[in-house]
Design an enzyme around this catalytic site. Structure first.
Site, PDB file in Angstrom:
ATOM      1  N   CYS A   2       0.836  -1.185   0.000  1.00  0.00           N
ATOM      2  CA  CYS A   2       0.000   0.000   0.000  1.00  0.00           C
ATOM      3  C   CYS A   2       0.875   1.240   0.000  1.00  0.00           C
ATOM      4  CB  CYS A   2      -0.889   0.023   1.247  1.00  0.00           C
ATOM      5  SG  CYS A   2      -1.647  -1.556   1.661  1.00  0.00           S
ATOM      6  N   ARG A  53      -4.729   1.237  -0.378  1.00  0.00           N
ATOM      7  CA  ARG A  53      -4.575  -0.205  -0.237  1.00  0.00           C
ATOM      8  C   ARG A  53      -4.508  -0.935  -1.572  1.00  0.00           C
ATOM      9  NH1 ARG A  53      -8.445  -4.968   2.135  1.00  0.00           N
ATOM     10  NH2 ARG A  53      -6.746  -6.361   2.744  1.00  0.00           N
ATOM     11  N   LEU A  54      -3.537  -1.824  -1.670  1.00  0.00           N
ATOM     12  CA  LEU A  54      -3.475  -2.850  -2.705  1.00  0.00           C
ATOM     13  C   LEU A  54      -3.759  -4.169  -2.001  1.00  0.00           C
ATOM     14  CD1 LEU A  54      -2.752  -3.665  -5.665  1.00  0.00           C
ATOM     15  CD2 LEU A  54      -0.409  -4.000  -4.867  1.00  0.00           C
ATOM     16  N   ILE A  56      -3.912  -7.827  -1.015  1.00  0.00           N
ATOM     17  CA  ILE A  56      -3.166  -9.050  -1.291  1.00  0.00           C
ATOM     18  C   ILE A  56      -3.568 -10.153  -0.306  1.00  0.00           C
ATOM     19  CG2 ILE A  56      -0.885 -10.091  -1.491  1.00  0.00           C
ATOM     20  CD1 ILE A  56      -1.446  -7.980  -3.636  1.00  0.00           C
ATOM     21  N   ASN A  77       2.443  -0.501   5.401  1.00  0.00           N
ATOM     22  CA  ASN A  77       2.730  -0.818   4.004  1.00  0.00           C
ATOM     23  C   ASN A  77       3.684  -2.006   3.977  1.00  0.00           C
ATOM     24  OD1 ASN A  77       3.459  -0.827   1.238  1.00  0.00           O
ATOM     25  ND2 ASN A  77       5.054   0.684   1.578  1.00  0.00           N
ATOM     26  N   GLU A  79       4.297  -6.504   3.934  1.00  0.00           N
ATOM     27  CA  GLU A  79       3.797  -7.822   4.317  1.00  0.00           C
ATOM     28  C   GLU A  79       4.618  -8.340   5.498  1.00  0.00           C
ATOM     29  OE1 GLU A  79       1.234  -9.062   2.870  1.00  0.00           O
ATOM     30  OE2 GLU A  79       1.136  -8.207   0.858  1.00  0.00           O
ATOM     31  N   GLY A 362      14.670 -11.277  -7.676  1.00  0.00           N
ATOM     32  CA  GLY A 362      15.921 -11.845  -7.175  1.00  0.00           C
ATOM     33  C   GLY A 362      16.862 -10.834  -6.542  1.00  0.00           C
TER      34      GLY A 362
END
Length: 635
Positions: A2, A53-54, A56, A77, A79, A362
């Site tokens: 977010c 907000r996005l 997930i 913001n 995870e 990566g």
């Protein structure tokens, strides 16, 4: 994933315009969170949060800012990947199934020490109602952004600098930040290119209490080398940690994909993720430039996709794409950092966002395992010096010059850099040599007006990181990788975050699990650079997951942008017009009268053209539009 933003008056007085200010910050960062928004303002109007907000995890009930039963609020913001394990450990009742609520529960139990329990990528602000304290923190590596400033006795913070611009009386360039940028193409020690704006450093938290703003580091990486275990031991534990990191980072309530460049790191991440969740559920994304085979690595990406049975989507990037999108790239970056790869990532992220909301990348592998060709350049010089001085077996050199020779093919495209590096200062002290290797300022000296810059010397900040006490002084290799880990990596993560979030896409970086990083820091350098083979231990451990063509690659270029070819041909007029414009000719610190001629003579993979072009476009996008940002509060 977010955006967050907020403000608090330092004297505790109410701000009657706080809701309008938060709305403006949310609007500026809307691209980061297309699925929803929220604003919280304290009843006393002295503090408030804004959130985009996005969705997930917990798509329905994870809305923010979020409140707990103590009256605390959090704006988050990122995870927390181990949130399921933390829910079980913390116990109690939960209103949602989101990782956001876990932050509140963890803070309730552990206070600031909650940060040691989080395995994730995060930037958050938490209002402690009982203490009347604002507590803000950033993850250990700087994967998620956090910027702050103080203006008119108010502390402001946001995920992106542009959300802070409406509160500046004027937009000015930070002179020390500019010197850092001209030297490294990124800023050091929390500086930005905007005067008055600071970046909360990775692994730090900030508190605002009774009008006082305090910063503190909560985590550090220590290179305490383990000389007692074998190569087999390191490989077994390394594979286990990489697999477990991937397992955490495929947790999602939406489908997952991955950036697949054809190089070692992204290939390993995508191979393991696709095997774990199922090839047809996973999707890979790559880009190429058909201008030349030198700029097209898609065959390696396709080989990985074929072996692991997942679909691969490709985008063929052209000079017209550059002309159409480069201004957007600079806008979303806030400040140009870390080289031309940002444009490439912007284009691939645009492709990925059509099919996925989460991708794995990566980033981190080169900095923790030692994958940059310049390490080989620097070590080659030290091997020669050791051979001349008769100190080859003194313990300071982990490889001999004879063993490096078969790997020098990696330097084929770096001859201009070698010529510049060995022109002056050969066999200087190690810190001076590495600084000279990464210092870009001398190459553009004639384009700078040095008399207008201050006396700050970026070398002093560089030296403080390069010679830090958490790295054994005897290991040149670890000192080089540590500097890049602490400075270049956050800049690359800046790019990773902005270029994905520009398209409402969450990017996760499994190689930056703190457990993995702490373990790799104990592996002696002779297993990372063995017989001159860069990233040896990582390649040897994970080779069973890769096609042979990727295992044996020695020509990986890192998704190079053919900008220097384009500016001599298709983009000559486009770029020439930028530098010849009236505003460009009148810049205070950069003498753009010399720039276009200089960059046309640059070598194929030189980065001066990118650095100077980005700087001019940055000034156009933000300095020249200062009035626009100030007027946003008046609408």
């Amino acid at each position: 994933m977010c955006s967050i933003a907020g403000m608090i008056t330092l004297d505790g007085s109410p701000n009657k315009k706080i809701r309008k200010a938060l709305s403006v910050m949310n609007e500026i960062q809307a691209h980061r969170g297309p699925d929803g928004e929220g604003i919280w303002v304290h009843v006393q109007e002295q503090v408030g949060f804004a959130h985009r907000r996005l969705s997930i995890i917990d798509l329905e009930s994870g809305k923010q800012p979020m409140k707990d039963h103590n009256g605390n609020y959090v704006c988050f913001n990122g995870e927390i990947f181990n949130y399921l394990e933390l829910r079980e450990e913390l116990g109690g009742k939960y209103e949602t199934s989101s990782d956001t609520e876990v932050i509140l529960k963890a803070y309730e139990k552990w206070g600031r020490d909650c940060l040691f329990h989080f395995n994730g990528m995060f930037a958050f602000a938490l209002w402690d109602e009982k203490r009347q304290e604002l507590f803000c923190a950033r993850d250990r590596f700087g994967i998620k952004p956090f910027y702050y400033m103080i203006a008119d006795q108010t502390f402001y913070f946001a995920s992106e600098i542009k959300a802070l611009l409406p509160f500046m009386k004027e937009i000015r360039t930070d002179m020390d930040g500019l010197k850092d940028y001209l030297t490294f193409q990124f800023c050091l020690a929390g500086k930005t290119l905007f005067s008055g704006v600071r970046e909360l450093m990775p692994a730090h938290y900030i508190s605002v209490l009774d009008g006082h703003v305090k910063l503190k580091r909560y985590w550090q990486i220590y290179y305490n080398l383990d000389w007692d275990h074998t190569e087999k031991y390191f490989m077994e534990h390394l594979e286990e940690l990489v697999q477990d990191s991937i397992r955490y980072r495929v947790r999602s309530d939406v489908p997952i994909g991955g950036y697949v460049s054809g190089g070692l790191d992204s290939s390993i991440v995508s191979a393991l993720a696709s095997d774990l969740i199922g090839g047809q559920e996973f999707a890979g994304f790559t880009g190429k430039f058909s201008i030349s085979r030198q700029y097209d690595e898609s065959s390696y990406a396709q080989a990985l996709a074929d072996e692991h049975h997942f679909p691969l989507y490709q985008i063929d990037i052209t000079s017209k794409d550059f002309e159409d999108n480069i201004r957007n790239v600079i806008y979303y970056l806030d400040e140009p950092v870390a080289g031309p790869g940002s444009f490439c990532q912007y284009m691939v992220s645009m492709l990925a966002a059509k099919y996925r909301k989460v991708v794995l990348g990566g980033q981190g592998g080169d900095e923790i395992f030692g994958g940059y060709t310049r390490y080989l350049v620097a070590y080659f010089e030290q091997c020669i010096k050791g051979a001349i001085d008769g100190t080859m077996n003194s313990g300071n050199y982990i490889v001999t010059y004879e063993s490096i020779i078969p790997n020098l093919v990696s330097l084929r495209n770096y001859k201009p850099m070698l010529a510049e590096f060995w022109k002056d200062g050969l066999f200087e002290d190690l810190d001076r040599r590495y600084y000279r290797l990464i210092n870009r300022a001398p190459q553009i000296a004639e384009c700078i007006r040095p008399e207008l810059l201050d006396d700050y010397d970026p070398y002093e900040t560089f030296h403080g990181v390069f010679s830090a006490g958490n790295v054994e002084m005897g290991s040149y290799f670890d000192r080089m990788t540590h500097f890049d880990f602490k400075t270049l990596l956050p800049a690359l993560l800046h790019v990773e975050d902005r270029m994905s979030m520009a398209h409402g896409l969450e990017s996760r970086v499994p190689l930056l699990d703190y457990r993995l990083i702490e373990f790799v820091a104990t592996i002696p350098s002779n297993f990372k650079l063995k017989n001159g083979d860069m990233k040896y231990i990582f390649k040897e451990t994970m080779k069973g997951y890769l096609p042979e063509c990727i295992q044996n690659r020695k020509d990986k270029m890192g998704f190079p942008l053919p900008l220097n070819s384009w500016l001599k041909n298709e983009l000559k007029d486009f770029i020439g017009d930028i530098f010849s414009s009236a505003k460009a000719q009148q810049r205070e610190f950069i003498d753009n009268r010399n720039v276009f001629e200089k960059i046309q003579a640059e070598s194929q993979f030189g980065r001066n053209a990118w650095g100077l072009l980005s700087l001019e476009l940055w000034q156009r996008e933000f300095h020249d539009k200062a009035l626009y940002y100030r007027q946003l509060l008046e609408k």
